[in-house]
Design a protein around this motif. Structure first.
Motif, PDB file in Angstrom:
ATOM      1  N   GLU A  83       0.823  -1.214   0.000  1.00  0.00           N
ATOM      2  CA  GLU A  83       0.000   0.000   0.000  1.00  0.00           C
ATOM      3  C   GLU A  83       0.854   1.261   0.000  1.00  0.00           C
ATOM      4  OE1 GLU A  83      -3.267   0.361  -0.482  1.00  0.00           O
ATOM      5  OE2 GLU A  83      -3.177  -1.775  -0.884  1.00  0.00           O
TER       6      GLU A  83
ATOM      7  N   HIS B 224       0.709   4.067  -2.722  1.00  0.00           N
ATOM      8  CA  HIS B 224       0.505   5.456  -2.301  1.00  0.00           C
ATOM      9  C   HIS B 224       1.550   6.379  -2.929  1.00  0.00           C
ATOM     10  CE1 HIS B 224      -0.512   8.837   0.346  1.00  0.00           C
ATOM     11  NE2 HIS B 224       0.783   9.026   0.446  1.00  0.00           N
TER      12      HIS B 224
ATOM     13  N   VAL C  32       0.803   7.169  -6.556  1.00  0.00           N
ATOM     14  CA  VAL C  32      -0.351   8.019  -6.910  1.00  0.00           C
ATOM     15  C   VAL C  32      -0.315   9.399  -6.243  1.00  0.00           C
ATOM     16  CG1 VAL C  32      -1.917   6.131  -7.504  1.00  0.00           C
ATOM     17  CG2 VAL C  32      -1.814   6.920  -5.141  1.00  0.00           C
ATOM     18  N   ALA C  33       0.420   9.536  -5.134  1.00  0.00           N
ATOM     19  CA  ALA C  33       0.455  10.833  -4.442  1.00  0.00           C
ATOM     20  C   ALA C  33       1.290  11.821  -5.261  1.00  0.00           C
ATOM     21  CB  ALA C  33       1.051  10.662  -3.053  1.00  0.00           C
TER      22      ALA C  33
ATOM     23  N   THR D  74      -7.565  16.110  -1.147  1.00  0.00           N
ATOM     24  CA  THR D  74      -7.053  15.031  -2.000  1.00  0.00           C
ATOM     25  C   THR D  74      -6.048  14.172  -1.227  1.00  0.00           C
ATOM     26  OG1 THR D  74      -7.358  16.445  -3.914  1.00  0.00           O
ATOM     27  CG2 THR D  74      -5.915  14.568  -4.223  1.00  0.00           C
ATOM     28  N   ASP D  75      -5.177  14.816  -0.463  1.00  0.00           N
ATOM     29  CA  ASP D  75      -4.228  14.068   0.394  1.00  0.00           C
ATOM     30  C   ASP D  75      -4.973  13.189   1.394  1.00  0.00           C
ATOM     31  OD1 ASP D  75      -2.116  15.354  -0.783  1.00  0.00           O
ATOM     32  OD2 ASP D  75      -1.393  16.346   1.033  1.00  0.00           O
TER      33      ASP D  75
ATOM     34  N   ASN E 153      -7.842  11.986   1.242  1.00  0.00           N
ATOM     35  CA  ASN E 153      -8.504  10.860   0.599  1.00  0.00           C
ATOM     36  C   ASN E 153      -7.527   9.696   0.391  1.00  0.00           C
ATOM     37  OD1 ASN E 153     -10.966   9.808  -0.489  1.00  0.00           O
ATOM     38  ND2 ASN E 153      -9.950   9.839  -2.469  1.00  0.00           N
ATOM     39  N   LEU E 154      -6.319  10.020  -0.015  1.00  0.00           N
ATOM     40  CA  LEU E 154      -5.323   8.959  -0.210  1.00  0.00           C
ATOM     41  C   LEU E 154      -4.956   8.302   1.120  1.00  0.00           C
ATOM     42  CD1 LEU E 154      -2.928  10.395  -2.957  1.00  0.00           C
ATOM     43  CD2 LEU E 154      -4.708   8.666  -3.189  1.00  0.00           C
ATOM     44  N   HIS E 155      -4.938   9.099   2.190  1.00  0.00           N
ATOM     45  CA  HIS E 155      -4.677   8.509   3.511  1.00  0.00           C
ATOM     46  C   HIS E 155      -5.794   7.532   3.872  1.00  0.00           C
ATOM     47  CE1 HIS E 155      -2.264  12.382   4.588  1.00  0.00           C
ATOM     48  NE2 HIS E 155      -1.618  11.590   3.763  1.00  0.00           N
TER      49      HIS E 155
ATOM     50  N   VAL F 162      -7.673   5.860   1.816  1.00  0.00           N
ATOM     51  CA  VAL F 162      -7.554   4.655   0.974  1.00  0.00           C
ATOM     52  C   VAL F 162      -6.501   3.710   1.550  1.00  0.00           C
ATOM     53  CG1 VAL F 162      -6.876   3.809  -1.322  1.00  0.00           C
ATOM     54  CG2 VAL F 162      -8.388   5.797  -1.123  1.00  0.00           C
TER      55      VAL F 162
END
Ligand SMILES: [Fe+2]
Ligand SMILES: [Fe+2]
Length: 325
Positions: free
Chosen positions: A31, A35, A38-39, A200-201, A203-205, A207
């Protein structure tokens, strides 16, 4: 039955935090790599309207005192921005909590440090924006920060790694939604753009932790179901210790930044649906009980949220009638 490897799946009773932590390490590594791919890197200073800035009084002779009218940010925007920034400000305490639970070595450690660095940007960009645009009283903001950080933050879930993962999966999404709605209600497109970037950050956290929670469900479904039930039932935002939080939270509820309806529809449900938590079968008696209790709790929360919706709608039409008359 002898448990030879935690990865083979074992009865709930055999799982300990240490075993789960070890078993999840390869998921963390996978993961983390996803991450990092995509970040997108971004520059906080590019989001700040620096040319709006002026000196404050104190050491500068040309210092100009702060006044409300200097910024176009709405009243609700101001309240929510302070709550959200003070929440971000407590990062040293959050780092302490997750570094203690997840450790600072291996893939877990790399994630802990990377996450901390990303969260650091949020406080930087928000404070720079608030000071340059004069959206909030800078003296009060600093006094609040001192008092809030001096209290520190102690996680409600420090006793359990699994509870902590379940909590942060929901909490990162809650933070995303709170930032996003604050931007929408702020009345300033510059603020909205900055908060959309932070969201947006977050949201990735979410996920990252949600995928970890998925792996935990596969390894230890009963224990994970119990952890999810516990954190959903007991959920409270990390900023609950902020001075005047109750009042600010009430304003944010009316201002549609964060309320029961938003919590139920935009935070709890998306994570639970994605993981198919309420449809999961093959649970033991403990897991089944937790799943049923979770379902009942959500039903009750939805009903409470509907009552809130009605009150809010009535309040809005009262205000519209007053404005018209
Ligand atoms: Fe953040
Ligand atoms: Fe985050």
């Amino acid at each position: 039955m002898t448990v030879t490897s935690p990865l083979l799946g074992s009865p709930s009773a055999a799982w300990t935090d240490a075993r789960l932590l070890y078993a999840l390490e390869e998921v963390v590594e996978r993961e983390l790599n996803r991450h990092l791919k995509v970040a997108k890197d971004w520059m906080p200073h590019e989001y700040v309207p620096w040319s709006d800035g002026r000196n404050f009084p104190g050491l500068f002779e040309d210092g100009e005192s702060w006044e409300k009218g200097q910024s176009k940010v709405t009243e609700i925007g101001r309240t929510a921005l302070v709550v959200n920034l003070l929440t971000e400000d407590n990062l040293p305490s959050y780092h302490h909590e997750i570094a203690t639970l997840f450790g600072r070595n291996g893939a877990w450690g790399t994630w802990v440090h990377r996450w901390t660095a990303e969260e650091g940007r949020h406080g930087i960009v928000m404070r720079d924006y608030l000071l340059a645009s004069r959206a909030v009283d800078p003296d009060k903001l600093e006094q609040f920060r001192m008092s809030h950080m001096s209290e520190g933050f102690e996680s409600d879930n420090a006793h359990s790694m699994l509870h902590s993962i379940a909590y942060v999966a929901f909490q990162e999404l809650a933070t995303r939604i709170s930032h996003r709605n604050t931007g929408h209600q702020s009345g300033d497109p510059v603020c909205d753009r900055m908060l959309a970037r932070i969201a947006t950050d977050e949201n990735l956290h979410m996920v990252f932790y949600r995928n970890l929670l998925k792996a935990a469900f596969e390894l230890a479904p009963d224990l994970t179901m119990r952890a999810v039930r516990d954190v959903v039932v007991e959920f409270r935002m990390p900023g609950h210790g902020i001075p005047g939080f109750e009042r600010a939270a009430a304003q944010m509820a009316i201002g549609e930044v964060y309320n029961l309806r938003i919590h139920h529809d935009d935070v709890l449900q998306p994570v639970l649906r994605h993981l198919k938590v309420l449809q999961l079968d093959g649970l033991g008696p403990e897991g089944l009980k937790a799943q049923q209790e979770l379902g009942m709790f959500l039903g009750g929360l939805d009903a409470e949220a509907s009552k809130f919706d009605e009150k809010l709608a009535a309040r809005k039409s009262r205000m519209a009638a007053r404005a018209a008359g």
